[in-house]
Scaffold this motif. Sequence first.
Motif, PDB file in Angstrom:
ATOM      1  N   PRO A  38       9.676   2.001 -11.404  1.00 16.88           N
ATOM      2  CA  PRO A  38      10.694   2.647 -12.017  1.00 16.88           C
ATOM      3  C   PRO A  38      10.330   4.123 -11.544  1.00 16.88           C
ATOM      4  O   PRO A  38      11.446   5.053 -11.957  1.00 16.88           O
ATOM      5  N   ALA A  39       9.306   4.797 -11.366  1.00 16.33           N
ATOM      6  CA  ALA A  39       9.140   6.000 -10.840  1.00 16.33           C
ATOM      7  C   ALA A  39       9.797   6.497  -9.620  1.00 16.33           C
ATOM      8  O   ALA A  39       9.912   7.618  -9.280  1.00 16.33           O
ATOM      9  N   LEU A  40      10.268   5.445  -8.721  1.00 13.29           N
ATOM     10  CA  LEU A  40      10.989   5.420  -7.470  1.00 13.29           C
ATOM     11  C   LEU A  40      12.289   5.311  -7.633  1.00 13.29           C
ATOM     12  O   LEU A  40      12.741   4.209  -7.840  1.00 13.29           O
ATOM     13  N   THR A  80       0.835  -1.288   0.079  1.00 14.43           N
ATOM     14  CA  THR A  80       0.145  -0.116  -0.222  1.00 14.43           C
ATOM     15  C   THR A  80       0.835   1.295  -0.107  1.00 14.43           C
ATOM     16  O   THR A  80       0.533   2.425  -0.656  1.00 14.43           O
ATOM     17  N   ILE A  81       1.988   1.180   0.684  1.00  9.11           N
ATOM     18  CA  ILE A  81       2.670   2.485   0.814  1.00  9.11           C
ATOM     19  C   ILE A  81       3.535   2.820  -0.643  1.00  9.11           C
ATOM     20  O   ILE A  81       3.709   3.744  -0.838  1.00  9.11           O
ATOM     21  N   VAL A  82       3.895   1.640  -1.129  1.00  9.11           N
ATOM     22  CA  VAL A  82       4.936   2.029  -2.272  1.00  9.11           C
ATOM     23  C   VAL A  82       3.986   2.674  -3.548  1.00  9.11           C
ATOM     24  O   VAL A  82       4.343   3.447  -4.140  1.00  9.11           O
ATOM     25  N   PRO A  83       2.615   2.011  -3.774  1.00 10.88           N
ATOM     26  CA  PRO A  83       1.802   2.692  -4.711  1.00 10.88           C
ATOM     27  C   PRO A  83       1.761   4.161  -4.184  1.00 10.88           C
ATOM     28  O   PRO A  83       1.714   5.096  -5.379  1.00 10.88           O
ATOM     29  N   LEU A  84       1.566   4.474  -3.078  1.00 12.55           N
ATOM     30  CA  LEU A  84       1.230   5.759  -2.613  1.00 12.55           C
ATOM     31  C   LEU A  84       2.485   6.574  -3.005  1.00 12.55           C
ATOM     32  O   LEU A  84       2.167   7.835  -3.277  1.00 12.55           O
ATOM     33  N   LEU A  85       3.488   6.178  -2.609  1.00 15.47           N
ATOM     34  CA  LEU A  85       4.673   7.073  -2.852  1.00 15.47           C
ATOM     35  C   LEU A  85       4.985   7.131  -4.450  1.00 15.47           C
ATOM     36  O   LEU A  85       5.351   8.288  -4.759  1.00 15.47           O
ATOM     37  N   GLU A  86       4.660   6.218  -5.130  1.00 11.39           N
ATOM     38  CA  GLU A  86       4.752   6.331  -6.535  1.00 11.39           C
ATOM     39  C   GLU A  86       3.820   7.192  -7.109  1.00 11.39           C
ATOM     40  O   GLU A  86       4.126   8.085  -8.317  1.00 11.39           O
ATOM     41  N   GLU A  87       2.360   7.195  -6.643  1.00  6.75           N
ATOM     42  CA  GLU A  87       1.557   8.286  -7.070  1.00  6.75           C
ATOM     43  C   GLU A  87       2.050   9.734  -6.914  1.00  6.75           C
ATOM     44  O   GLU A  87       2.296  10.621  -7.805  1.00  6.75           O
ATOM     45  N   PHE A  88       2.482   9.967  -5.543  1.00  5.91           N
ATOM     46  CA  PHE A  88       2.826  11.407  -5.399  1.00  5.91           C
ATOM     47  C   PHE A  88       4.295  11.889  -5.996  1.00  5.91           C
ATOM     48  O   PHE A  88       4.368  12.743  -6.654  1.00  5.91           O
ATOM     49  N   LEU A  89       5.334  10.789  -5.987  1.00  2.00           N
ATOM     50  CA  LEU A  89       6.535  11.209  -6.604  1.00  2.00           C
ATOM     51  C   LEU A  89       6.605  10.924  -8.053  1.00  2.00           C
ATOM     52  O   LEU A  89       7.456  11.750  -8.932  1.00  2.00           O
ATOM     53  N   GLY A  90       5.918  10.013  -8.964  1.00  2.69           N
ATOM     54  CA  GLY A  90       5.995   9.607  -9.866  1.00  2.69           C
ATOM     55  C   GLY A  90       5.012  10.516 -10.953  1.00  2.69           C
ATOM     56  O   GLY A  90       5.536  10.784 -11.995  1.00  2.69           O
ATOM     57  N   GLN A  91       4.219  11.144 -10.531  1.00  2.00           N
ATOM     58  CA  GLN A  91       3.213  11.862 -11.019  1.00  2.00           C
ATOM     59  C   GLN A  91       3.225  13.311 -10.751  1.00  2.00           C
ATOM     60  O   GLN A  91       2.839  14.326 -11.486  1.00  2.00           O
TER      61      GLN A  91
END
Length: 180
Positions: free
Chosen positions: A145-147, A104-115
């Motif tokens: 990849p976004a992280l 749950t936390i990795v997709p959260l970080l990806e959303e904020f940091l990747g987008q």
Amino acid sequence: GRTVVDIGCGTGMATIVLAQLRRSGVLACGPIVCSDGDAGTVDNCLANLRANGVEAEVAWCGTWRWEDGYVEGIGAHRRSIIENGSPVTMVGADLLYDPEIIPTIVPLLEEFLGQGHADSCVYLSTRRRSEETLAMFLEAVDSTPALVLEDVSDAFWEAAAGDPSFVSFQHVPSLESAKA
């Protein structure tokens, strides 16, 4: 203009410190957002923010259940935080306590940091409770990849030590060890 997002805020201690640094001019940032998955914890955090003189215009808090994407009080701001063109700095303390949190936390970080803005970043401070959980987190970040995980270099610590706002902590596993 940077937005600071305290995820898993608990009592709000990090948000209170950030707000005090902002008020004293040490930290130049935009809004400070704090969130936790438990509504009672959010209520307690809000009380702590107000008890420490943190005004609603400086920091706002809401319930954010990462597991189902539910964001009460933050929902309307979530997309604007990502898309406002300003970088986001996320902070979190003691979040990697259970392997079940990793998906749950990795997709959260990806959303904020990747987008978000290219200069967005996240700082996590965690206690090493389980090598398995830490290994899962590092593997999940590495396969996203976004992280990009960066080690903090000795040069950073040397430069930061000269900054009057820099705070360093030593981990002491028990009070008995601290007496030695």
